[in-house]
Design a protein around this motif. Structure first.
Motif, PDB file in Angstrom:
ATOM      1  N   ASN A  55       8.241  -0.793   3.694  1.00 37.17           N
ATOM      2  CA  ASN A  55       8.352  -1.805   2.640  1.00 37.17           C
ATOM      3  C   ASN A  55       7.312  -2.910   2.751  1.00 37.17           C
ATOM      4  N   LEU A  56       6.675  -3.019   3.911  1.00 36.55           N
ATOM      5  CA  LEU A  56       5.625  -4.023   4.067  1.00 36.55           C
ATOM      6  C   LEU A  56       4.339  -3.597   3.357  1.00 36.55           C
ATOM      7  N   ILE A  57       4.136  -2.293   3.178  1.00 31.80           N
ATOM      8  CA  ILE A  57       2.870  -1.807   2.609  1.00 31.80           C
ATOM      9  C   ILE A  57       2.708  -2.232   1.149  1.00 31.80           C
ATOM     10  N   PRO A  58       3.724  -2.043   0.291  1.00 25.40           N
ATOM     11  CA  PRO A  58       3.592  -2.541  -1.089  1.00 25.40           C
ATOM     12  C   PRO A  58       3.974  -4.021  -1.228  1.00 25.40           C
ATOM     13  N   ARG A  59       4.171  -4.688  -0.104  1.00 22.76           N
ATOM     14  CA  ARG A  59       4.501  -6.116  -0.061  1.00 22.76           C
ATOM     15  C   ARG A  59       5.821  -6.446  -0.741  1.00 22.76           C
ATOM     16  N   PHE A  60       6.822  -5.597  -0.501  1.00 19.76           N
ATOM     17  CA  PHE A  60       8.172  -6.014  -0.867  1.00 19.76           C
ATOM     18  C   PHE A  60       8.562  -7.206   0.003  1.00 19.76           C
ATOM     19  N   TYR A  61       7.985  -7.231   1.199  1.00 25.68           N
ATOM     20  CA  TYR A  61       8.056  -8.390   2.097  1.00 25.68           C
ATOM     21  C   TYR A  61       6.659  -8.588   2.671  1.00 25.68           C
ATOM     22  N   ASP A  62       6.341  -9.814   3.042  1.00 22.99           N
ATOM     23  CA  ASP A  62       5.079 -10.092   3.730  1.00 22.99           C
ATOM     24  C   ASP A  62       5.315 -10.172   5.229  1.00 22.99           C
ATOM     25  N   VAL A  63       4.331  -9.717   5.987  1.00 20.40           N
ATOM     26  CA  VAL A  63       4.428  -9.810   7.442  1.00 20.40           C
ATOM     27  C   VAL A  63       4.587 -11.270   7.844  1.00 20.40           C
ATOM     28  N   THR A  64       5.284 -11.504   8.928  1.00 21.36           N
ATOM     29  CA  THR A  64       5.406 -12.866   9.453  1.00 21.36           C
ATOM     30  C   THR A  64       4.485 -13.081  10.650  1.00 21.36           C
ATOM     31  N   GLU A  65       3.935 -11.978  11.169  1.00 20.88           N
ATOM     32  CA  GLU A  65       2.923 -12.039  12.226  1.00 20.88           C
ATOM     33  C   GLU A  65       1.903 -10.941  11.968  1.00 20.88           C
ATOM     34  N   GLY A  66       0.657 -11.189  12.365  1.00 11.23           N
ATOM     35  CA  GLY A  66      -0.372 -10.175  12.267  1.00 11.23           C
ATOM     36  C   GLY A  66      -0.804  -9.891  10.835  1.00 11.23           C
ATOM     37  N   SER A  67      -1.334  -8.688  10.608  1.00 13.88           N
ATOM     38  CA  SER A  67      -1.862  -8.355   9.282  1.00 13.88           C
ATOM     39  C   SER A  67      -1.806  -6.856   9.037  1.00 13.88           C
ATOM     40  N   ILE A  68      -1.777  -6.516   7.745  1.00 23.14           N
ATOM     41  CA  ILE A  68      -1.921  -5.125   7.294  1.00 23.14           C
ATOM     42  C   ILE A  68      -3.118  -5.094   6.362  1.00 23.14           C
ATOM     43  N   THR A  69      -4.023  -4.154   6.600  1.00 23.87           N
ATOM     44  CA  THR A  69      -5.186  -4.021   5.722  1.00 23.87           C
ATOM     45  C   THR A  69      -5.246  -2.608   5.154  1.00 23.87           C
ATOM     46  N   ILE A  70      -5.755  -2.510   3.934  1.00 22.24           N
ATOM     47  CA  ILE A  70      -6.066  -1.227   3.314  1.00 22.24           C
ATOM     48  C   ILE A  70      -7.570  -1.200   3.083  1.00 22.24           C
ATOM     49  N   ASP A  71      -8.225  -0.246   3.721  1.00 20.71           N
ATOM     50  CA  ASP A  71      -9.695  -0.151   3.651  1.00 20.71           C
ATOM     51  C   ASP A  71     -10.352  -1.475   4.034  1.00 20.71           C
ATOM     52  N   GLY A  72      -9.754  -2.168   5.003  1.00 19.44           N
ATOM     53  CA  GLY A  72     -10.334  -3.401   5.519  1.00 19.44           C
ATOM     54  C   GLY A  72      -9.940  -4.666   4.782  1.00 19.44           C
ATOM     55  N   THR A  73      -9.214  -4.545   3.664  1.00 12.38           N
ATOM     56  CA  THR A  73      -8.796  -5.714   2.890  1.00 12.38           C
ATOM     57  C   THR A  73      -7.353  -6.074   3.217  1.00 12.38           C
ATOM     58  N   ASP A  74      -7.128  -7.324   3.610  1.00 11.93           N
ATOM     59  CA  ASP A  74      -5.772  -7.792   3.883  1.00 11.93           C
ATOM     60  C   ASP A  74      -4.955  -7.692   2.600  1.00 11.93           C
ATOM     61  N   ILE A  75      -3.801  -7.037   2.670  1.00 15.64           N
ATOM     62  CA  ILE A  75      -3.018  -6.817   1.450  1.00 15.64           C
ATOM     63  C   ILE A  75      -2.474  -8.119   0.864  1.00 15.64           C
ATOM     64  N   ARG A  76      -2.468  -9.180   1.656  1.00 15.39           N
ATOM     65  CA  ARG A  76      -2.036 -10.482   1.117  1.00 15.39           C
ATOM     66  C   ARG A  76      -3.106 -11.104   0.225  1.00 15.39           C
ATOM     67  N   ASP A  77      -4.309 -10.525   0.246  1.00 16.44           N
ATOM     68  CA  ASP A  77      -5.404 -11.048  -0.572  1.00 16.44           C
ATOM     69  C   ASP A  77      -5.535 -10.331  -1.917  1.00 16.44           C
ATOM     70  N   VAL A  78      -4.601  -9.417  -2.203  1.00 18.26           N
ATOM     71  CA  VAL A  78      -4.609  -8.720  -3.490  1.00 18.26           C
ATOM     72  C   VAL A  78      -3.236  -8.884  -4.138  1.00 18.26           C
ATOM     73  N   THR A  79      -3.160  -8.614  -5.419  1.00 14.85           N
ATOM     74  CA  THR A  79      -1.898  -8.792  -6.129  1.00 14.85           C
ATOM     75  C   THR A  79      -0.931  -7.663  -5.808  1.00 14.85           C
ATOM     76  N   GLN A  80       0.364  -7.970  -5.937  1.00 11.54           N
ATOM     77  CA  GLN A  80       1.366  -6.930  -5.767  1.00 11.54           C
ATOM     78  C   GLN A  80       1.187  -5.828  -6.808  1.00 11.54           C
ATOM     79  N   HIS A  81       0.800  -6.208  -8.011  1.00  9.09           N
ATOM     80  CA  HIS A  81       0.602  -5.214  -9.065  1.00  9.09           C
ATOM     81  C   HIS A  81      -0.443  -4.186  -8.651  1.00  9.09           C
ATOM     82  N   SER A  82      -1.539  -4.648  -8.065  1.00  8.94           N
ATOM     83  CA  SER A  82      -2.591  -3.714  -7.667  1.00  8.94           C
ATOM     84  C   SER A  82      -2.131  -2.833  -6.509  1.00  8.94           C
TER      85      SER A  82
END
Length: 257
Positions: A55-82
């Motif tokens: 559930n963290l991958i599509p950002r149903f919740y945001d991580v509280t520590e560390g980071s998740i990236t897709i192809d090097g981009t932090d998923i918190r830097d893109v919209t949930q829609h995308s």
């Protein structure tokens, strides 16, 4: 994040997570490096954090520590829609709506051609039973899919997700009603798709997991083991116990699934 540009390489770096109303971590120190097109199986005791991680991958919740990236981009830097645009998610309790089978499948891709609909259904092992209905893909479904079996419902929900042509596919215990042969055929078909997605499989069924490129064993929110089926049988007691609880000792020694 544009769908056509996403490859599906996913990195978890020191990921931790807790819910807002509880400071106790549900996930701790998760480090993963997953290549595009890989199949990743998540296994472990109930409550170990498997669904939460997905559930963290599509950002149903945001991580509280560390980071998740897709192809090097932090998923918190893109919209949930995308994120949702590149992710297909099928849960155990997939939802179908009143309308025809084709209409339900096209909910994943409104512009899909008839050929694309049948191709997705074929990969999901659904085309055979759909075409056995008098009206085929124009057959009406009752609310919630009340007039199809549990296994048929799961296959239709998987077909809908595949029709979306996701870069990342999450199957969260979504094949629990399928027999072993159909489950195996489904996994083989997904792997054989053009530009096959990066796949996360959550399952309680060891036979659904053993051929994954990477198996991650989660226990109490932490990685208890990571590797192939053979590696984990040799080195991870948690995985070995899960596997042997489902197979006779002779089968486990011989690697029979």
């Amino acid at each position: 994040m544009y769908k056509r540009q996403v490859q599906g390489n996913i990195t978890f770096e020191n990921v931790g997570f807790h819910y807002s109303d509880d400071d106790t971590n549900v996930l701790s120190n998760i480090n993963l490096n997953i290549k595009k097109g890989d199949s990743v199986a998540l296994v472990g005791p109930s409550g170990g954090g498997k669904t939460t991680l997905c559930n963290l991958i599509p950002r149903f919740y945001d991580v509280t520590e560390g980071s998740i990236t897709i192809d090097g981009t932090d998923i918190r830097d893109v919209t949930q829609h995308s994120l949702h645009d590149v992710t297909g998610l099928v849960s155990q309790k997939g939802v179908l709506f009143s309308g025809t089978i084709a209409e339900n499948l096209r909910w994943g891709n409104e512009e899909a051609s008839e050929e694309e609909v049948r191709s997705a259904a074929g990969a999901a092992q659904a085309d055979g039973f759909v075409t056995s209905f008098t009206n085929g893909y124009d057959s009406d479904l009752g609310q919630g899919g009340s007039n199809v079996s549990g296994g048929q419902k799961q296959r239709l929900c998987i077909a809908r997700a595949l029709l979306k042509k996701p870069k990342i596919l999450i199957l969260d215990d979504s094949a629990s009603a399928l027999d072993f042969a159909t489950d195996a055929a489904l996994r083989k078909a997904i792997r054989g798709m053009n530009n096959s997605p990066t796949v996360f499989i959550v399952s309680q069924r060891a036979a659904s997991l053993m051929y994954a490129d990477l198996i991650i064993v989660l226990d109490d929110g932490q990685v208890a083991g990571m590797g192939t089926h053979d590696e984990l049988l040799a080195n991870c007691e948690v995985y070995k116990e899960i596997y042997e609880s489902q197979f006779k000792k002779a089968d486990s020694e011989g690697g029979v699934a």
